[in-house]
Design a protein around this motif. Structure first.
Motif, PDB file in Angstrom:
ATOM      1  N   VAL A  23      -2.239  -2.603  -3.921  1.00  0.00           N
ATOM      2  CA  VAL A  23      -1.970  -1.169  -3.821  1.00  0.00           C
ATOM      3  C   VAL A  23      -0.940  -0.812  -4.882  1.00  0.00           C
ATOM      4  O   VAL A  23       0.135  -1.427  -4.953  1.00  0.00           O
ATOM      5  N   ASP A  37      -1.353   5.303  -4.658  1.00  0.00           N
ATOM      6  CA  ASP A  37      -0.946   5.244  -3.262  1.00  0.00           C
ATOM      7  C   ASP A  37       0.167   4.208  -3.118  1.00  0.00           C
ATOM      8  O   ASP A  37       0.401   3.393  -4.011  1.00  0.00           O
ATOM      9  N   VAL A  93       2.496   1.684  -0.059  1.00  0.00           N
ATOM     10  CA  VAL A  93       2.578   1.139   1.293  1.00  0.00           C
ATOM     11  C   VAL A  93       4.037   0.861   1.612  1.00  0.00           C
ATOM     12  O   VAL A  93       4.734   0.192   0.843  1.00  0.00           O
ATOM     13  N   THR A 133      -1.086   3.100   4.384  1.00  0.00           N
ATOM     14  CA  THR A 133      -0.604   3.650   3.122  1.00  0.00           C
ATOM     15  C   THR A 133      -0.107   5.071   3.335  1.00  0.00           C
ATOM     16  O   THR A 133      -0.349   5.692   4.383  1.00  0.00           O
TER      17      THR A 133
END
Length: 356
Positions: A159, A192, A194, A206
């Motif tokens: 991510v 994005d 997390v 997320t």
């Protein structure tokens, strides 16, 4: 300490600090101040997670390569124009100061503890069925590459807050890297983030609300600069930005200071932050201090030439790498051969006077 020799204090035992200490220990009375008793080749750390025995070569005590320099196992607390004071209250005077605290450090203090840490982390990796990697820069990409190469049956997810991987390189390198990950069934989520605290059981959420299943995660987003001690020192006025980079001139001295240098990630040099370049900084700093020891009024100091166009080799496991070089961008086994099977560890050990 030898009478009449200049005193050089180096703060920080990463690439820049360790190499600077080594290059100067025969020319001056050198004191290295570092919170740990070892130097670690940073670009080998990810290999150590999948092959912890590799750390026996990539992690080395300061005393193994420094034959004359003194090592103080502590952190700098405050500094003036003539001395530093450590967290333990030790006063270390200097004629020349070299600031190399590129990142804050909270890890193990001894080499055996660091190596054991790799073995423990490896056991968690082996036991995991799914792995979440937060960050799509060189650290996150190389970690994912190591994981899918050594553990092809594990599910790996990356991510990144960016719109592409390896943003310090061009889009061709990013595209080649992404294509390779897709061939290995790695999920890559762009734009994005997390928060590790979002974990519930084995599920991470997320910022965009996506659910990701993972047994373990690795945070591969930049560390904070090791600059808190500078904020309380005489050098605070040389901090360039909110992150704490230090303003240096072409000779890597703090602006308008004749005897205080900085090297590595702590500098405000406009180039990518890489261990290789930190080593080049160390070479320039060592040359200039040697010149100033011989002639304090010397105006023929060495200038550092920043890397204007980003270049780099990012390993994707043991046999593949993506490389952006002056003559092109490539992915395959040849770039991996350029970086070497040992991730330059042998070369670094040679620089420090140790067997490869």
């Amino acid at each position: 300490m030898e009478e009449g020799r200049k005193r050089v204090v180096v703060v920080g035992g990463g690439v820049a600090g360790s190499l600077t200490s080594k290059l100067l220990e025969n020319a001056a009375d050198v004191t290295l101040v570092d919170p740990k008793d070892y130097f670690e080749v940073p670009y080998a750390a990810l290999r150590c997670l999948v092959e912890p025995a590799f750390s026996e070569r990539s992690v080395m005590t300061h005393s193994s390569y420094l034959k004359k320099a003194k090592v103080v196992i502590s952190t700098a607390k405050i500094a003036s124009s003539t001395q530093i004071i450590t967290d333990d209250g030790e006063i270390v005077p200097y004629d020349f100061l070299v600031i190399c605290t590129g990142s804050s450090y909270t890890g193990p203090k001894t080499r055996p503890e660091r190596i054991q840490e790799y073995w423990k982390a490896n056991s968690k990796v082996v036991a995991a069925r799914s792995i979440l990697i937060m960050g799509g820069g060189p650290v996150g990409v190389e970690m994912a590459g190591e994981m899918v190469t050594d553990f092809p049956d594990k599910k790996v997810t990356i991510v990144t807050a960016s719109s592409r991987l390896l943003t310090f390189l061009g889009s061709k390198a990013s595209d080649k890297c992404l294509k390779w990950f897709k061939s290995k069934k790695v999920d890559v989520i762009f734009n994005d983030k997390v928060n590790p605290d979002s974990k519930s059981g084995s599920t991470y959420t997320t910022n965009a609300g996506m659910k990701i299943e993972a047994d373990i995660h690795f945070w591969c987003i930049g560390k904070r600069l090791g600059n808190t001690w500078i904020e309380e020192s005489d050098f605070f006025e040389y901090v360039r930005d909110g992150e704490g980079h230090l303003k240096v001139d072409a000779n890597l001295r703090l602006l308008n200071m004749s005897n205080v240098f900085a090297a590595g990630d702590i500098t405000d040099i406009q180039e990518i932050k890489q261990g290789y370049l930190a080593g080049k900084h160390a070479g320039v700093v060592a040359q200039n201090i040697k010149k100033l020891i011989k002639d304090p009024t010397s105006t023929k100091l060495t200038c550092y030439e920043p890397m204007v166009k980003a270049m780099g080799i990012v390993n994707l496991g043991r046999k593949t790498a993506v490389a952006q070089l002056p003559f092109g961008t490539f992915l395959g086994c040849l770039p991996a051969m350029l970086k070497g099977k040992d991730l330059f560890v042998g070369g670094v050990r040679k620089q420090l006077g140790l067997p490869k």
